[in-house]
Design an enzyme around this catalytic site. Sequence first.
Site, PDB file in Angstrom:
ATOM      1  N   LEU A   1       0.815  -1.230   0.000  1.00 43.04           N
ATOM      2  CA  LEU A   1       0.000   0.000   0.000  1.00 43.04           C
ATOM      3  C   LEU A   1       0.847   1.278   0.000  1.00 43.04           C
ATOM      4  O   LEU A   1       0.395   2.307   0.475  1.00 43.04           O
ATOM      5  CB  LEU A   1      -0.998   0.008   1.179  1.00 43.04           C
ATOM      6  CG  LEU A   1      -2.125  -1.032   1.102  1.00 43.04           C
ATOM      7  CD1 LEU A   1      -3.025  -0.945   2.336  1.00 43.04           C
ATOM      8  CD2 LEU A   1      -2.972  -0.851  -0.157  1.00 43.04           C
TER       9      LEU A   1
ATOM     10  N   THR B   1       7.371  -3.280 -18.866  1.00 43.77           N
ATOM     11  CA  THR B   1       6.965  -1.959 -19.363  1.00 43.77           C
ATOM     12  C   THR B   1       7.507  -1.714 -20.768  1.00 43.77           C
ATOM     13  O   THR B   1       8.582  -2.221 -21.131  1.00 43.77           O
ATOM     14  CB  THR B   1       7.495  -0.846 -18.430  1.00 43.77           C
ATOM     15  OG1 THR B   1       7.264   0.421 -19.051  1.00 43.77           O
ATOM     16  CG2 THR B   1       8.986  -0.978 -18.166  1.00 43.77           C
TER      17      THR B   1
ATOM     18  N   PHE C   1       2.179  -0.460 -22.388  1.00 47.21           N
ATOM     19  CA  PHE C   1       2.431   0.908 -22.842  1.00 47.21           C
ATOM     20  C   PHE C   1       1.625   1.876 -22.001  1.00 47.21           C
ATOM     21  O   PHE C   1       0.609   1.511 -21.424  1.00 47.21           O
ATOM     22  CB  PHE C   1       2.027   1.055 -24.310  1.00 47.21           C
ATOM     23  CG  PHE C   1       3.044   0.461 -25.234  1.00 47.21           C
ATOM     24  CD1 PHE C   1       3.935   1.277 -25.902  1.00 47.21           C
ATOM     25  CD2 PHE C   1       3.113  -0.922 -25.417  1.00 47.21           C
ATOM     26  CE1 PHE C   1       4.882   0.714 -26.754  1.00 47.21           C
ATOM     27  CE2 PHE C   1       4.061  -1.471 -26.261  1.00 47.21           C
ATOM     28  CZ  PHE C   1       4.942  -0.668 -26.929  1.00 47.21           C
TER      29      PHE C   1
ATOM     30  N   THR D   1       1.456   2.783  -2.640  1.00 46.95           N
ATOM     31  CA  THR D   1       0.477   3.532  -3.440  1.00 46.95           C
ATOM     32  C   THR D   1      -0.782   2.674  -3.458  1.00 46.95           C
ATOM     33  O   THR D   1      -0.751   1.505  -3.078  1.00 46.95           O
ATOM     34  CB  THR D   1       0.959   3.782  -4.890  1.00 46.95           C
ATOM     35  OG1 THR D   1       1.185   2.518  -5.509  1.00 46.95           O
ATOM     36  CG2 THR D   1       2.225   4.610  -4.944  1.00 46.95           C
ATOM     37  N   GLY D   2      -1.886   3.230  -3.899  1.00 41.19           N
ATOM     38  CA  GLY D   2      -3.119   2.447  -3.988  1.00 41.19           C
ATOM     39  C   GLY D   2      -3.906   2.473  -2.687  1.00 41.19           C
ATOM     40  O   GLY D   2      -3.487   3.084  -1.696  1.00 41.19           O
TER      41      GLY D   2
ATOM     42  N   TYR E   1      14.057   3.189 -14.258  1.00 37.98           N
ATOM     43  CA  TYR E   1      12.807   2.416 -14.204  1.00 37.98           C
ATOM     44  C   TYR E   1      12.794   1.344 -15.290  1.00 37.98           C
ATOM     45  O   TYR E   1      12.596   0.155 -15.023  1.00 37.98           O
ATOM     46  CB  TYR E   1      11.601   3.355 -14.358  1.00 37.98           C
ATOM     47  CG  TYR E   1      10.294   2.628 -14.605  1.00 37.98           C
ATOM     48  CD1 TYR E   1       9.805   1.723 -13.668  1.00 37.98           C
ATOM     49  CD2 TYR E   1       9.567   2.847 -15.776  1.00 37.98           C
ATOM     50  CE1 TYR E   1       8.609   1.048 -13.892  1.00 37.98           C
ATOM     51  CE2 TYR E   1       8.375   2.181 -16.006  1.00 37.98           C
ATOM     52  CZ  TYR E   1       7.904   1.284 -15.063  1.00 37.98           C
ATOM     53  OH  TYR E   1       6.726   0.609 -15.300  1.00 37.98           O
TER      54      TYR E   1
ATOM     55  N   ALA F   1       5.457  -2.597  -7.991  1.00 38.77           N
ATOM     56  CA  ALA F   1       6.682  -1.893  -8.420  1.00 38.77           C
ATOM     57  C   ALA F   1       6.551  -0.417  -8.085  1.00 38.77           C
ATOM     58  O   ALA F   1       5.462   0.071  -7.790  1.00 38.77           O
ATOM     59  CB  ALA F   1       6.876  -2.046  -9.928  1.00 38.77           C
TER      60      ALA F   1
ATOM     61  N   ASP G   1       5.324  -6.665   2.328  1.00 39.46           N
ATOM     62  CA  ASP G   1       6.292  -6.193   1.340  1.00 39.46           C
ATOM     63  C   ASP G   1       6.972  -7.377   0.663  1.00 39.46           C
ATOM     64  O   ASP G   1       7.415  -8.310   1.334  1.00 39.46           O
ATOM     65  CB  ASP G   1       7.342  -5.311   2.021  1.00 39.46           C
ATOM     66  CG  ASP G   1       8.105  -4.506   1.002  1.00 39.46           C
ATOM     67  OD1 ASP G   1       7.833  -3.293   0.886  1.00 39.46           O
ATOM     68  OD2 ASP G   1       8.957  -5.093   0.291  1.00 39.46           O
TER      69      ASP G   1
ATOM     70  N   SER H   1       6.976   2.970 -10.261  1.00 38.96           N
ATOM     71  CA  SER H   1       6.905   3.079 -11.727  1.00 38.96           C
ATOM     72  C   SER H   1       6.873   4.515 -12.244  1.00 38.96           C
ATOM     73  O   SER H   1       6.272   4.784 -13.276  1.00 38.96           O
ATOM     74  CB  SER H   1       5.686   2.301 -12.232  1.00 38.96           C
ATOM     75  OG  SER H   1       4.527   2.743 -11.577  1.00 38.96           O
TER      76      SER H   1
HETATM   77  N1  LIG Z   1       0.058   2.060 -15.236  1.00 43.35           N
HETATM   78  C1  LIG Z   1       0.764   1.992 -16.376  1.00 43.35           C
HETATM   79  O1  LIG Z   1       0.525   2.728 -17.348  1.00 43.35           O
HETATM   80  C2  LIG Z   1       1.893   0.983 -16.508  1.00 43.35           C
HETATM   81  C3  LIG Z   1       2.638   0.951 -17.702  1.00 43.35           C
HETATM   82  C4  LIG Z   1       3.673   0.013 -17.826  1.00 43.35           C
HETATM   83  C5  LIG Z   1       3.948  -0.865 -16.790  1.00 43.35           C
HETATM   84  N2  LIG Z   1       3.217  -0.806 -15.638  1.00 43.35           N
HETATM   85  C6  LIG Z   1       3.555  -1.733 -14.564  1.00 43.35           C
HETATM   86  O2  LIG Z   1       2.367  -2.331 -14.096  1.00 43.35           O
HETATM   87  C7  LIG Z   1       2.452  -2.555 -12.691  1.00 43.35           C
HETATM   88  C8  LIG Z   1       1.289  -1.894 -11.980  1.00 43.35           C
HETATM   89  O3  LIG Z   1       1.313  -0.508 -12.256  1.00 43.35           O
HETATM   90  P1  LIG Z   1       0.264   0.487 -11.589  1.00 43.35           P
HETATM   91  O4  LIG Z   1       0.188   1.674 -12.474  1.00 43.35           O
HETATM   92  O5  LIG Z   1      -0.976  -0.252 -11.226  1.00 43.35           O
HETATM   93  O6  LIG Z   1       1.096   0.911 -10.291  1.00 43.35           O
HETATM   94  P2  LIG Z   1       0.561   1.301  -8.842  1.00 43.35           P
HETATM   95  O7  LIG Z   1       1.625   2.141  -8.201  1.00 43.35           O
HETATM   96  O8  LIG Z   1      -0.825   1.838  -8.903  1.00 43.35           O
HETATM   97  O9  LIG Z   1       0.486  -0.116  -8.127  1.00 43.35           O
HETATM   98  C9  LIG Z   1       1.625  -0.791  -7.688  1.00 43.35           C
HETATM   99  C10 LIG Z   1       1.281  -1.449  -6.356  1.00 43.35           C
HETATM  100  O10 LIG Z   1       2.426  -2.181  -5.939  1.00 43.35           O
HETATM  101  C11 LIG Z   1       2.565  -2.001  -4.546  1.00 43.35           C
HETATM  102  N3  LIG Z   1       3.977  -2.230  -4.215  1.00 43.35           N
HETATM  103  C12 LIG Z   1       5.066  -1.566  -4.682  1.00 43.35           C
HETATM  104  N4  LIG Z   1       6.189  -2.089  -4.186  1.00 43.35           N
HETATM  105  C13 LIG Z   1       5.816  -3.132  -3.386  1.00 43.35           C
HETATM  106  C14 LIG Z   1       6.512  -4.067  -2.591  1.00 43.35           C
HETATM  107  N5  LIG Z   1       7.859  -4.056  -2.501  1.00 43.35           N
HETATM  108  N6  LIG Z   1       5.797  -5.000  -1.912  1.00 43.35           N
HETATM  109  C15 LIG Z   1       4.444  -5.029  -1.984  1.00 43.35           C
HETATM  110  N7  LIG Z   1       3.724  -4.170  -2.718  1.00 43.35           N
HETATM  111  C16 LIG Z   1       4.404  -3.225  -3.402  1.00 43.35           C
HETATM  112  C17 LIG Z   1       2.104  -0.582  -4.260  1.00 43.35           C
HETATM  113  O11 LIG Z   1       1.684  -0.431  -2.928  1.00 43.35           O
HETATM  114  C18 LIG Z   1       0.926  -0.460  -5.239  1.00 43.35           C
HETATM  115  O12 LIG Z   1      -0.292  -0.860  -4.636  1.00 43.35           O
HETATM  116  C19 LIG Z   1       3.819  -2.012 -12.261  1.00 43.35           C
HETATM  117  O13 LIG Z   1       4.715  -3.099 -12.211  1.00 43.35           O
HETATM  118  C20 LIG Z   1       4.205  -1.061 -13.377  1.00 43.35           C
HETATM  119  O14 LIG Z   1       5.605  -0.950 -13.523  1.00 43.35           O
HETATM  120  C21 LIG Z   1       2.204   0.093 -15.479  1.00 43.35           C
END
Ligand SMILES: NC(=O)c1ccc[n+]([C@@H]2O[C@H](COP(=O)([O-])OP(=O)(O)OC[C@H]3O[C@@H](n4cnc5c(N)ncnc54)[C@H](O)[C@@H]3O)[C@@H](O)[C@H]2O)c1
Length: 148
Positions: free
Chosen positions: A12, A96, A148, A14-15, A120, A54, A30, A56
């Site tokens: 958490l 990504t 993307f 983020t989110g 990243y 991640a 974690d 990101s």
């Molecule tokens: N949103 C996009 O446009 C996009 C594009 C390319 C790749 N991605 C990839 O998709 C995935 C999700 O992206 P998103 O936009 O939903 O991100 P987000 O930040 O909304 O969600 C990521 C979640 O991972 C959790 N988190 C991070 N590190 C952690 C850890 N060490 N242990 C446990 N939980 C952890 C955070 O609390 C969060 O809830 C990521 O891996 C991101 O790199 C997203």
Amino acid sequence: MLHRKRSLCCNLSTGHRYLVDDRAVFVQGDLGNKADLEPIFEKYPIQAVIHFAANSLVGESVVNPLKYYQNNVAATLTLLETMLKYNVKNFIFSSTAATYGIPNVELITEDCPTNPINPYGRSKLMIEQILADFASAYGLNYVVLRYF
Ligand SMILES: NC(=O)c1ccc[n+]([C@@H]2O[C@H](COP(=O)([O-])OP(=O)(O)OC[C@H]3O[C@@H](n4cnc5c(N)ncnc54)[C@H](O)[C@@H]3O)[C@@H](O)[C@H]2O)c1
């Protein structure tokens, strides 16, 4: 992490907790912490892991690469190590499009060369390479999604 009743491990950073579907088992933890992960693998018959967690933000990764290599690479290694320990061999990885960098073609296909231009993108490409090695050495089945 997947078993018949989905379980979800998230820190958490983020989110929001309230966005998690009530049918899922939610564990606040974690991925870099074995003490958080191992009880989940002990308790539930996990068949596959879908790894979304991640940091990101491209700009932040340039300013603070340590955070990105620690959280995106090192924590994922801890997750993979735990999976191996519990003999979980199926993995879906959120990578990504940032792994491509700036290609000199308009339409990017899966076989375009990867050349990330920020920490990243590099952190995600490193995991892709680790997954290939784990597939050869440990029989890990994996899929990489370059969103993307
Ligand atoms: N949103 C996009 O446009 C996009 C594009 C390319 C790749 N991605 C990839 O998709 C995935 C999700 O992206 P998103 O936009 O939903 O991100 P987000 O930040 O909304 O969600 C990521 C979640 O991972 C959790 N988190 C991070 N590190 C952690 C850890 N060490 N242990 C446990 N939980 C952890 C955070 O609390 C969060 O809830 C990521 O891996 C991101 O790199 C997203």
